[in-house]
Design a protein around this motif. Sequence first.
Motif, PDB file in Angstrom:
ATOM      1  N   GLN A  42      -6.179   0.543  11.486  1.00 43.14           N
ATOM      2  CA  GLN A  42      -6.757   1.325  10.409  1.00 43.14           C
ATOM      3  C   GLN A  42      -5.746   2.320   9.843  1.00 43.14           C
ATOM      4  O   GLN A  42      -5.664   2.521   8.629  1.00 43.14           O
ATOM      5  N   MET A  43      -4.963   2.942  10.723  1.00 43.79           N
ATOM      6  CA  MET A  43      -3.919   3.855  10.240  1.00 43.79           C
ATOM      7  C   MET A  43      -2.884   3.096   9.410  1.00 43.79           C
ATOM      8  O   MET A  43      -2.388   3.609   8.400  1.00 43.79           O
ATOM      9  N   ALA A  44      -2.539   1.884   9.835  1.00 40.59           N
ATOM     10  CA  ALA A  44      -1.597   1.081   9.062  1.00 40.59           C
ATOM     11  C   ALA A  44      -2.142   0.795   7.670  1.00 40.59           C
ATOM     12  O   ALA A  44      -1.417   0.881   6.670  1.00 40.59           O
ATOM     13  N   SER A  45      -3.443   0.477   7.571  1.00 42.94           N
ATOM     14  CA  SER A  45      -4.041   0.189   6.267  1.00 42.94           C
ATOM     15  C   SER A  45      -4.145   1.436   5.400  1.00 42.94           C
ATOM     16  O   SER A  45      -4.162   1.346   4.168  1.00 42.94           O
ATOM     17  N   ILE A  78       6.620  -1.742  18.381  1.00 42.10           N
ATOM     18  CA  ILE A  78       5.408  -0.951  18.592  1.00 42.10           C
ATOM     19  C   ILE A  78       5.732   0.467  19.031  1.00 42.10           C
ATOM     20  O   ILE A  78       5.079   1.430  18.619  1.00 42.10           O
ATOM     21  N   GLN A  79       6.745   0.608  19.874  1.00 38.63           N
ATOM     22  CA  GLN A  79       7.031   1.919  20.447  1.00 38.63           C
ATOM     23  C   GLN A  79       7.911   2.782  19.558  1.00 38.63           C
ATOM     24  O   GLN A  79       7.837   4.016  19.637  1.00 38.63           O
ATOM     25  N   TYR A  80       8.722   2.186  18.699  1.00 40.47           N
ATOM     26  CA  TYR A  80       9.654   2.955  17.874  1.00 40.47           C
ATOM     27  C   TYR A  80       9.402   2.801  16.379  1.00 40.47           C
ATOM     28  O   TYR A  80       9.173   3.779  15.673  1.00 40.47           O
ATOM     29  N   VAL A  81       9.465   1.567  15.882  1.00 43.29           N
ATOM     30  CA  VAL A  81       9.451   1.339  14.437  1.00 43.29           C
ATOM     31  C   VAL A  81       8.120   1.741  13.809  1.00 43.29           C
ATOM     32  O   VAL A  81       8.080   2.509  12.833  1.00 43.29           O
ATOM     33  N   ILE A  82       7.012   1.251  14.362  1.00 42.37           N
ATOM     34  CA  ILE A  82       5.697   1.541  13.772  1.00 42.37           C
ATOM     35  C   ILE A  82       5.377   3.034  13.809  1.00 42.37           C
ATOM     36  O   ILE A  82       4.974   3.610  12.784  1.00 42.37           O
ATOM     37  N   PRO A  83       5.532   3.739  14.955  1.00 42.64           N
ATOM     38  CA  PRO A  83       5.260   5.184  14.936  1.00 42.64           C
ATOM     39  C   PRO A  83       6.144   5.959  13.957  1.00 42.64           C
ATOM     40  O   PRO A  83       5.672   6.914  13.322  1.00 42.64           O
ATOM     41  N   ALA A  84       7.418   5.561  13.838  1.00 41.89           N
ATOM     42  CA  ALA A  84       8.313   6.266  12.922  1.00 41.89           C
ATOM     43  C   ALA A  84       7.855   6.124  11.475  1.00 41.89           C
ATOM     44  O   ALA A  84       7.796   7.111  10.721  1.00 41.89           O
ATOM     45  N   PHE A  85       7.502   4.903  11.065  1.00 43.75           N
ATOM     46  CA  PHE A  85       7.021   4.706   9.699  1.00 43.75           C
ATOM     47  C   PHE A  85       5.648   5.346   9.492  1.00 43.75           C
ATOM     48  O   PHE A  85       5.358   5.868   8.407  1.00 43.75           O
ATOM     49  N   LEU A  86       4.798   5.321  10.520  1.00 40.16           N
ATOM     50  CA  LEU A  86       3.483   5.947  10.408  1.00 40.16           C
ATOM     51  C   LEU A  86       3.619   7.444  10.120  1.00 40.16           C
ATOM     52  O   LEU A  86       2.981   7.972   9.213  1.00 40.16           O
ATOM     53  N   VAL A  87       4.444   8.127  10.925  1.00 38.86           N
ATOM     54  CA  VAL A  87       4.546   9.573  10.760  1.00 38.86           C
ATOM     55  C   VAL A  87       5.249   9.915   9.441  1.00 38.86           C
ATOM     56  O   VAL A  87       4.905  10.926   8.794  1.00 38.86           O
ATOM     57  N   TYR A  88       6.199   9.102   9.016  1.00 38.63           N
ATOM     58  CA  TYR A  88       6.888   9.362   7.748  1.00 38.63           C
ATOM     59  C   TYR A  88       5.919   9.276   6.581  1.00 38.63           C
ATOM     60  O   TYR A  88       5.870  10.178   5.717  1.00 38.63           O
ATOM     61  N   HIS A  89       5.124   8.207   6.534  1.00 37.15           N
ATOM     62  CA  HIS A  89       4.205   8.014   5.409  1.00 37.15           C
ATOM     63  C   HIS A  89       3.006   8.956   5.490  1.00 37.15           C
ATOM     64  O   HIS A  89       2.507   9.414   4.447  1.00 37.15           O
ATOM     65  N   CYS A  90       2.541   9.259   6.690  1.00 37.73           N
ATOM     66  CA  CYS A  90       1.390  10.167   6.794  1.00 37.73           C
ATOM     67  C   CYS A  90       1.777  11.579   6.358  1.00 37.73           C
ATOM     68  O   CYS A  90       0.961  12.309   5.782  1.00 37.73           O
ATOM     69  N   GLY A 117       3.366  -3.987   4.674  1.00 42.25           N
ATOM     70  CA  GLY A 117       3.503  -3.226   5.902  1.00 42.25           C
ATOM     71  C   GLY A 117       2.375  -3.492   6.888  1.00 42.25           C
ATOM     72  O   GLY A 117       2.607  -3.576   8.098  1.00 42.25           O
ATOM     73  N   VAL A 118       1.163  -3.624   6.373  1.00 46.18           N
ATOM     74  CA  VAL A 118       0.016  -3.923   7.246  1.00 46.18           C
ATOM     75  C   VAL A 118       0.192  -5.288   7.904  1.00 46.18           C
ATOM     76  O   VAL A 118      -0.045  -5.443   9.107  1.00 46.18           O
ATOM     77  N   ASN A 119       0.618  -6.284   7.123  1.00 48.99           N
ATOM     78  CA  ASN A 119       0.832  -7.617   7.693  1.00 48.99           C
ATOM     79  C   ASN A 119       1.942  -7.606   8.749  1.00 48.99           C
ATOM     80  O   ASN A 119       1.816  -8.254   9.802  1.00 48.99           O
ATOM     81  N   LEU A 120       3.015  -6.867   8.493  1.00 46.48           N
ATOM     82  CA  LEU A 120       4.089  -6.759   9.484  1.00 46.48           C
ATOM     83  C   LEU A 120       3.606  -6.052  10.740  1.00 46.48           C
ATOM     84  O   LEU A 120       4.008  -6.404  11.861  1.00 46.48           O
ATOM     85  N   PHE A 121       2.737  -5.046  10.574  1.00 45.31           N
ATOM     86  CA  PHE A 121       2.163  -4.360  11.734  1.00 45.31           C
ATOM     87  C   PHE A 121       1.395  -5.334  12.614  1.00 45.31           C
ATOM     88  O   PHE A 121       1.584  -5.389  13.832  1.00 45.31           O
ATOM     89  N   TYR A 122       0.501  -6.111  11.994  1.00 51.19           N
ATOM     90  CA  TYR A 122      -0.286  -7.066  12.782  1.00 51.19           C
ATOM     91  C   TYR A 122       0.597  -8.133  13.414  1.00 51.19           C
ATOM     92  O   TYR A 122       0.353  -8.565  14.544  1.00 51.19           O
TER      93      TYR A 122
END
Length: 497
Positions: free
Chosen positions: A135-138, A434-446, A145-150
């Motif tokens: 949900q955060m990815a969406s 999961i441990q590096y790339v996704i959290p980094a992009f999540l916090v940047y965009h949020c 980005g959502v498709n790459l997350f899944y």
Amino acid sequence: MAGEITDTGELYSPYVGLVYMFNLIVGTGALTMPKAFATAGWLVSLLLLMFLGFMSFMTTTFVIEAMAVANAQLHWKRMESHKQEEEDDDSSTASDSDVLVQESYERAERRPILSVQRRGSPSLFEITDRVEMGQMASMFFSKVGVNLFYFCIIIYLYGDLAIYAAAVPFSLMQVTCSSVGNDSCGVDADTRHNDTDQCWGPLRRVDAYRIYLAAFTLFLGPFTFFDVQKTKYLQILTSLMRWLAFAIMIVLALVRIGHGQGEGHPPLADLSGLRNLFGVCVYSFMCQHSLPSLVTPISSKRHLTRLVFLDYVLILAFYGLLSFTAIFCFRGDSLLDMYTLNFARCDVVSLAAARFFLGLFPVFTISTNFPIIAVTLRNNWKALFHREGGTYPWVVDRVVFPTITLVPPVLVAFCTHDLESLVGITGAYAGTGIQYVIPAFLVYHCRKDAQLAFGHGTPNKHRSPFRHTFWVGFVLFWAFSCFFFVTANIVLSETKL
């Protein structure tokens, strides 16, 4: 499903949450860590373990910050919706439609200014809704980005299932197959076996492994076609067995070392083992994908970052204690991929019940987790292809998705039971994402979304202490460097062969 917003469920205290996080992180990866330590050398292993623990803590704070921003957006939407309903009720008594249109236009013109003034409240950032990673990815990513997350989550879960599918038959094979002349004592003191060695009668060890794999698939595979929920009592039982096994192994290793029976003489550093060590360590700190369901029910989140930091310090101490007692107790070439199997030997543990408990420990704990991970993977496949308002035909929903979930990891386990490599590859590739790339992009965009929606300087009590954009860039640089290093190392290894 990964993209659902769900209720928080029963609340628990911060210290109970600390224990749950400890149990979540310390899992199967810890059992493969001793051999990785012995292969890479104790000093290199210790330094890398501490650095990766720090990196994992940083990205954990990134995910928690993204959860707070996602909650703020949901809280604001509910406030706006409630306000709109009240205004609609007030305006329903008016009879002139032109007046209604003009009032609606004036409200729309005024709302951004009023919204910015009201959005500065710190209470908006309270983590009260469980917003899963999907949900955060969406909310913060584009469709690509959502498709790459899944895709990343699915690859990681496939690796998880392949590790589980190989670990259980491998443990059963090691415990039940014994060399000639040691038929009554489980795993031999000489643990260097070939798959073609004899097991029982005409059956080879690899035949026994595949028989156990078939039985494991037939017994647990059907759960993939149904919905499975982890019960509270099953979690408690699994946790008790895990800590009993870890405590027995650490104490036995310390006793052997104290009696001068330690056989290990690990090297200071051996860079040839660095690839697997990296993957094992990344896998052993994996918790980011489960943080929403773990953090949200904590009743008081005032000192959440401190508690998470304390958890990581305790986990580092535990990993160090487990691995160092192992590498100084056993010879490096005698350490097995699954550390518990080193204690299924008569010369290490004289009590038969303790030998079989430790030897079969992965069978009990992993078997309870396999159906849950399988159902999670199946639901992520469904979320990836989900169309708004659409439903799947029964055959696709109940046959196709479970089948594509179950078959690939079983095939991987059929081809190899090299657990150290499976854990290393899963951690080094999907684990890095999961441990590096996704959290980094999540916090940047949020952070960008929070500035646009709530204005600059909005007080987010759950903001990561690593606030500068430098840290986001550093995490991404480290992730892609690791990806390049591991890939180059694999290519060079294959070239030498």
